[in-house]
Design a protein around this motif. Structure first.
Motif, mmCIF file in Angstrom:
data_model
loop_
_atom_site.group_PDB
_atom_site.id
_atom_site.type_symbol
_atom_site.label_atom_id
_atom_site.label_comp_id
_atom_site.label_asym_id
_atom_site.label_seq_id
_atom_site.Cartn_x
_atom_site.Cartn_y
_atom_site.Cartn_z
ATOM 1 N N GLY A 375 34.497 19.732 32.229
ATOM 2 C CA GLY A 375 34.392 19.871 30.768
ATOM 3 C C GLY A 375 34.370 18.536 30.044
ATOM 4 O O GLY A 375 34.094 17.494 30.642
ATOM 5 N N TYR A 376 34.670 18.590 28.753
ATOM 6 C CA TYR A 376 34.619 17.373 27.932
ATOM 7 C C TYR A 376 35.866 16.505 28.086
ATOM 8 O O TYR A 376 35.870 15.344 27.716
ATOM 9 C CB TYR A 376 34.487 17.737 26.451
ATOM 10 N N ARG A 377 36.939 17.109 28.542
ATOM 11 C CA ARG A 377 38.230 16.431 28.491
ATOM 12 C C ARG A 377 38.378 15.360 29.581
ATOM 13 O O ARG A 377 38.881 14.267 29.320
ATOM 14 C CB ARG A 377 39.333 17.476 28.622
ATOM 15 N N TYR A 378 37.949 15.691 30.787
ATOM 16 C CA TYR A 378 38.221 14.815 31.931
ATOM 17 C C TYR A 378 36.982 14.089 32.440
ATOM 18 O O TYR A 378 35.912 14.684 32.548
ATOM 19 C CB TYR A 378 38.750 15.631 33.109
ATOM 20 N N ALA A 379 37.181 12.840 32.802
ATOM 21 C CA ALA A 379 36.169 12.141 33.583
ATOM 22 C C ALA A 379 36.449 12.414 35.047
ATOM 23 O O ALA A 379 37.605 12.569 35.447
ATOM 24 C CB ALA A 379 36.240 10.648 33.308
ATOM 25 N N GLY A 380 35.410 12.478 35.852
ATOM 26 C CA GLY A 380 35.587 12.592 37.297
ATOM 27 C C GLY A 380 35.863 11.211 37.871
ATOM 28 O O GLY A 380 35.222 10.239 37.485
ATOM 29 N N LEU A 381 36.833 11.156 38.781
ATOM 30 C CA LEU A 381 37.252 9.870 39.348
ATOM 31 C C LEU A 381 37.024 9.899 40.856
ATOM 32 O O LEU A 381 37.666 10.665 41.570
ATOM 33 C CB LEU A 381 38.735 9.651 39.017
ATOM 34 N N PHE A 382 36.092 9.106 41.315
ATOM 35 C CA PHE A 382 35.705 9.070 42.730
ATOM 36 C C PHE A 382 35.952 7.665 43.273
ATOM 37 O O PHE A 382 36.181 6.737 42.510
ATOM 38 C CB PHE A 382 34.202 9.359 42.878
ATOM 39 N N GLY A 383 35.829 7.514 44.570
ATOM 40 C CA GLY A 383 35.915 6.166 45.107
ATOM 41 C C GLY A 383 36.285 6.127 46.575
ATOM 42 O O GLY A 383 36.380 7.171 47.226
ATOM 43 N N LEU A 388 43.457 2.266 44.191
ATOM 44 C CA LEU A 388 42.707 1.837 43.004
ATOM 45 C C LEU A 388 42.494 3.030 42.073
ATOM 46 O O LEU A 388 42.714 2.936 40.847
ATOM 47 C CB LEU A 388 41.351 1.237 43.414
ATOM 48 N N ALA A 389 42.085 4.162 42.638
ATOM 49 C CA ALA A 389 41.847 5.353 41.808
ATOM 50 C C ALA A 389 43.111 5.743 41.057
ATOM 51 O O ALA A 389 43.073 6.057 39.866
ATOM 52 C CB ALA A 389 41.359 6.507 42.680
ATOM 53 N N GLU A 390 44.234 5.692 41.753
ATOM 54 C CA GLU A 390 45.490 6.089 41.117
ATOM 55 C C GLU A 390 45.861 5.125 39.985
ATOM 56 O O GLU A 390 46.357 5.543 38.940
ATOM 57 C CB GLU A 390 46.605 6.191 42.172
ATOM 58 N N LYS A 391 45.598 3.847 40.199
ATOM 59 C CA LYS A 391 45.868 2.867 39.128
ATOM 60 C C LYS A 391 45.041 3.184 37.883
ATOM 61 O O LYS A 391 45.523 3.076 36.760
ATOM 62 C CB LYS A 391 45.521 1.448 39.603
ATOM 63 N N ILE A 392 43.786 3.540 38.101
ATOM 64 C CA ILE A 392 42.907 3.833 36.961
ATOM 65 C C ILE A 392 43.343 5.132 36.283
ATOM 66 O O ILE A 392 43.418 5.220 35.062
ATOM 67 C CB ILE A 392 41.435 3.918 37.427
ATOM 68 N N ARG A 393 43.652 6.121 37.103
ATOM 69 C CA ARG A 393 44.077 7.412 36.550
ATOM 70 C C ARG A 393 45.328 7.243 35.693
ATOM 71 O O ARG A 393 45.421 7.760 34.581
ATOM 72 C CB ARG A 393 44.351 8.415 37.672
ATOM 73 N N LYS A 394 46.253 6.464 36.209
ATOM 74 C CA LYS A 394 47.523 6.238 35.506
ATOM 75 C C LYS A 394 47.282 5.485 34.200
ATOM 76 O O LYS A 394 47.847 5.828 33.154
ATOM 77 C CB LYS A 394 48.460 5.449 36.430
ATOM 78 N N ALA A 395 46.429 4.467 34.262
ATOM 79 C CA ALA A 395 46.132 3.693 33.050
ATOM 80 C C ALA A 395 45.562 4.618 31.976
ATOM 81 O O ALA A 395 45.964 4.566 30.804
ATOM 82 C CB ALA A 395 45.150 2.571 33.368
ATOM 83 N N GLY A 396 44.630 5.484 32.380
ATOM 84 C CA GLY A 396 44.035 6.416 31.430
ATOM 85 C C GLY A 396 45.070 7.382 30.871
ATOM 86 O O GLY A 396 45.114 7.642 29.668
ATOM 87 N N ASP A 397 45.915 7.869 31.773
ATOM 88 C CA ASP A 397 46.942 8.827 31.382
ATOM 89 C C ASP A 397 47.864 8.231 30.311
ATOM 90 O O ASP A 397 48.260 8.908 29.363
ATOM 91 C CB ASP A 397 47.753 9.204 32.635
ATOM 92 N N TRP A 404 40.242 12.806 36.447
ATOM 93 C CA TRP A 404 40.718 13.713 37.496
ATOM 94 C C TRP A 404 40.093 13.327 38.841
ATOM 95 O O TRP A 404 38.876 13.168 38.922
ATOM 96 C CB TRP A 404 40.362 15.159 37.149
ATOM 97 N N PRO A 405 40.922 13.167 39.866
ATOM 98 C CA PRO A 405 40.408 12.759 41.181
ATOM 99 C C PRO A 405 39.441 13.789 41.761
ATOM 100 O O PRO A 405 39.723 14.978 41.740
ATOM 101 C CB PRO A 405 41.656 12.674 42.053
ATOM 102 N N MET A 406 38.335 13.313 42.272
ATOM 103 C CA MET A 406 37.294 14.183 42.839
ATOM 104 C C MET A 406 36.942 13.662 44.235
ATOM 105 O O MET A 406 37.019 12.466 44.493
ATOM 106 C CB MET A 406 36.050 14.155 41.954
ATOM 107 N N PRO A 407 36.511 14.549 45.111
ATOM 108 C CA PRO A 407 36.281 14.153 46.511
ATOM 109 C C PRO A 407 34.857 13.671 46.801
ATOM 110 O O PRO A 407 33.903 14.085 46.145
ATOM 111 C CB PRO A 407 36.543 15.463 47.253
ATOM 112 N N ILE A 408 34.797 12.801 47.806
ATOM 113 C CA ILE A 408 33.515 12.543 48.479
ATOM 114 C C ILE A 408 33.762 12.832 49.958
ATOM 115 O O ILE A 408 34.596 12.175 50.582
ATOM 116 C CB ILE A 408 33.049 11.076 48.331
ATOM 117 N N HIS A 409 33.065 13.789 50.486
ATOM 118 C CA HIS A 409 33.237 14.176 51.890
ATOM 119 C C HIS A 409 32.053 13.639 52.690
ATOM 120 O O HIS A 409 30.974 13.442 52.111
ATOM 121 C CB HIS A 409 33.274 15.706 51.983
#
Ligand code: BES
Ligand code: MG
Ligand code: ZN
Length: 489
Positions: A375-383, A388-397, A404-409
């Protein structure tokens, strides 16, 4: 917006008086008044609740807006942003150009949010274009001066409010850049913005156009560019005034599609109209570059923008074309509307090869699929790096930008393997489009680089604005980058 520390509100200021639930305001007359309102259940100081009193109270100016802050101990950054922005938006209608916020110790701890909220609430997306009466009204409703009481000069709160104003003013400009349509915010427009940003921060600036891009072998960005009358650009800024160690470099890469028509896989009505938003990533990192020096960032920072338009025309790329990217990998273009990953492929590979950053973060309005998921609220966070992802997520929070963390399989990588070429730019599987797009980008990241990809397609341009936003461009990502870089040190 000018900040003024005052002992009491100036005569014409619209006063914004924050009130906490279950908490007696300091001013005796105000306390009595609020108590009465609470008794009548007219105003309960719920977070964001407003109550207007325009016939004076205590020794305050005549127009007072009480704003509920909820419970003091539950106050957080988001609540301050929402409440103060609601009050300032409302104050604008009085055409007084000055608001005065009655500060207290608790609110002082959220000084940055107060400054940000006041400036962000001032934004009007139509300001640039309206003429005549509408233009006059917009101008009349602009707040020029922010007064705050109970803040000592050079205190932490004072600096924090100033910083909030600084960041939000850049963010409002960023919103303008993104909202501006392609006939105005064209590639040259961004050359200028990059020049200003590089100058403001003392960064070196390179603007690579088609001739240089051809020499470098940037076949992916050039393929997308073929439908456009303008040259493509890789805009590259190198900020390192403190001579920081090069193996600690942070690179920020932005998708800068001036307008995404989809190309020959043309977008239909209902999907094409807002596609000036598709430069949000690039605009955001340029805006951030403007702040590097003022925020006293000590690291070396590389900013790379991949700018071009995705159009149709006799030379434009067609589905089925096979192109060679800067990295050497060949790509079959299975869909010309998946152009973002093409331009980023070259921007990312070039940045890594040239600057060997420790961290690389890209921001891109990359997929509709990410909007479907979040939706509009969350950016997808991949990597490729959880830390690093957690640092970015926390900064945004911390500053109310949600990621929101998203997977790459490895299956996602399988799904973009090419039939003829090394890879193809769309997946063989219909689902998980945000993840297969991220997997595509990962093909251009080496294992040594800690990489994060922010798919900001949803939050960059919203139909469900927060209190301190308007419909359209939000400037999402700028404040996350600021907080992330500060915390990274
Ligand atoms: N710029 C779009 C993604 C987008 C869509 C951003 C809506 C914001 C709002 C991107 O270039 C795109 O067109 N992606 C395609 C990919 C598909 C062809 C695999 C999409 O999402 O439909
Ligand atoms: Mg597209
Ligand atoms: Zn696009």
């Amino acid at each position: 917006m000018k900040l003024s520390l005052v002992a009491k509100p100036s005569a014409r200021a619209v006063v914004i008086y924050p009130v906490y639930s279950k908490e007696k305001p300091h001013d005796a007359a105000v306390a009595k008044f609020i108590q009465q309102l609470e008794k009548n259940k007219e105003f309960e100081a719920k977070s964001g609740q407003l109550f207007y009193k325009y016939d004076g109270i205590s020794n305050l100016a005549s127009k007072v807006i009480f704003v509920g802050m909820g419970e003091k101990k539950k106050l957080d950054y988001a609540a301050v942003l929402d409440a103060i922005a609601s009050a300032v938006k409302s104050a604008k209608s009085h055409k007084e150009h000055t608001v005065c916020i009655i500060m207290d110790d608790e609110l002082g701890k959220f000084g940055q949010a107060v400054g940000e909220a006041a400036v962000l609430a001032n934004y009007n997306q139509a300001r640039q274009w309206k003429t005549g009466k509408s233009a006059k009204t917009i101008q009349e409703q602009h707040i020029d001066v922010l007064e705050v009481t109970d803040v000592k000069k050079n205190s932490a709160a004072h600096h924090a409010i100033e910083k909030g104003i600084l960041i939000a003013e850049v963010k409002n400009d960023l919103r303008d850049w993104i909202n501006s349509p392609p006939n105005i915010a064209n590639p040259e427009f961004f050359d200028q913005r990059a020049k200003e940003a590089a100058k403001a921060s003392g960064a070196k600036l390179k603007i690579l156009k088609n001739k240089e891009l051809k020499k470098l072998g940037c076949g992916a960005i050039l393929a997308v560019n073929r439908g456009s009358p303008d040259d493509a650009r890789l805009i590259v800024m190198d900020y390192n005034p403190h001579g920081a160690k090069k193996d600690e470099t942070v690179a920020l890469v932005g998708k800068g599609i001036i307008f995404d028509s989809g190309g020959y896989n043309l977008k239909p009505s209902g999907h094409i109209e807002d596609m000036q938003l598709d430069k949000s990533g690039a605009a955001t990192v340029i805006a951030f570059a403007r702040l590097l020096k003022k925020l006293n960032i000590k690291r070396r920072v590389i900013i790379t923008c991949a700018m071009t338009e995705n159009l149709i025309g006799p030379l434009a790329q067609k589905p089925s074309e096979i192109i060679k990217s800067y990295s050497g990998k060949t790509i079959e273009v299975t869909n010309t509307d998946a152009e973002g990953r093409l331009v980023l492929a070259d921007a990312i590979a070039y940045t890594i090869k040239e600057y060997k950053p420790k961290y690389l973060i890209d921001l891109a309005t990359l997929t509709g699929a990410c909007m479907v998921a979040l939706g509009y609220r969350y950016a997808g966070l991949f990597g490729n790096d959880k830390e690093l992802a957690e640092k970015i997520r926390k900064a945004g929070d911390e500053i109310n930008e949600d990621l929101w963390p998203m997977p790459i399989h490895k299956e996602h990588h399988e799904q973009i393997k090419g039939t003829f070429a090394d890879i193809q730019n769309t997946s063989t599987v219909r689902y998980a489009g945000a993840s297969t797009a991220a997997a595509f980008l990962e093909e251009f990241v080496d294992k040594k680089t800690k990489w994060a990809h922010l798919d900001i397609a949803g939050p960059a341009f919203t139909q469900t604005p927060k209190k301190y936003e308007t419909k359209g461009a939000t400037g999402f990502g700028l404040r996350t980058l600021v907080r992330f870089m500060e915390e990274l040190g």
